[in-house]
Design a protein around this motif. Structure first.
Motif, short mmCIF file in Angstrom:
data_model
loop_
_atom_site.label_atom_id
_atom_site.label_comp_id
_atom_site.label_asym_id
_atom_site.label_seq_id
_atom_site.Cartn_x
_atom_site.Cartn_y
_atom_site.Cartn_z
N ALA A 23 -3.51 -12.11 -9.19
CA ALA A 23 -3.07 -13.32 -8.57
C ALA A 23 -2.57 -12.75 -7.14
O ALA A 23 -2.66 -13.40 -6.05
N THR A 25 -3.05 -10.05 -5.70
CA THR A 25 -4.06 -9.41 -4.97
C THR A 25 -4.55 -10.74 -3.92
O THR A 25 -4.56 -10.62 -2.70
N ARG A 26 -5.04 -11.78 -4.56
CA ARG A 26 -5.42 -12.85 -3.63
C ARG A 26 -4.40 -13.40 -2.95
O ARG A 26 -4.99 -13.69 -1.78
N ASP A 27 -3.63 -13.50 -3.23
CA ASP A 27 -2.20 -14.06 -2.32
C ASP A 27 -2.16 -13.21 -1.22
O ASP A 27 -1.85 -13.66 0.00
N VAL A 29 -4.41 -11.18 0.20
CA VAL A 29 -5.56 -11.46 1.05
C VAL A 29 -5.50 -12.56 1.82
O VAL A 29 -5.79 -12.48 2.94
N ALA A 30 -5.16 -13.47 1.07
CA ALA A 30 -4.88 -14.86 1.90
C ALA A 30 -3.93 -14.73 3.02
O ALA A 30 -4.13 -15.42 4.08
#
Length: 133
Positions: A23, A25-27, A29-30
């Motif tokens: 999660a 990593t997704r944060d 990237v976002a």
């Protein structure tokens, strides 16, 4: 006493192998995408403000009519406002405006002058210039 911590420029660079699919990593990237979008928006805003200032000097008017002139050009050329503003700034610095932008600028100036004189801008077929009193 204020304490300042210096971090290396790339401290947020996470290795995809180490945290792939998490999660966090997704944060990251976002958040990076949002930062890039905000940086582009800020750069566009600065060039729009610069072009508005140039229009205000060249066609003595206030900020609102200058911005409206740029937006009118953008609509006529089917181009984004920051792109039109960048072209106006480049023209100020010596680069030629494209033919469609030249036509759009003439039309927008006629509309501005017609509104300034209290006329309907659609009937402003006379040359772009202020009529004397």
């Amino acid at each position: 006493m204020q304490r300042t911590t210096m971090l290396p420029e790339n401290w947020w660079d996470l290795r995809a192998e180490a945290v792939a699919g998490t999660a966090a990593t997704r944060d990251v990237v976002a958040l990076r995408a949002e930062i890039e979008q905000l940086q582009r928006a800020l750069a566009g805003r600065m060039v729009i403000d610069q072009a508005c200032g140039m229009v205000m000097v060249l066609a003595p008017c206030r900020r609102g009519p200058a911005r409206n002139l740029l937006m009118d050009m953008a609509r006529q050329c089917n181009t984004k406002l920051p792109d039109v503003a960048a072209a106006v700034v480049a023209a100020w610095e010596g680069a030629p405006l494209s033919r469609p932008m030249q036509r759009a600028l003439r039309h927008a100036l006629r509309r501005l002058y017609a509104e300034d004189q209290g006329c309907d801008s659609r009937s402003a077929d006379e040359p772009s210039g202020r009529a004397g009193p």
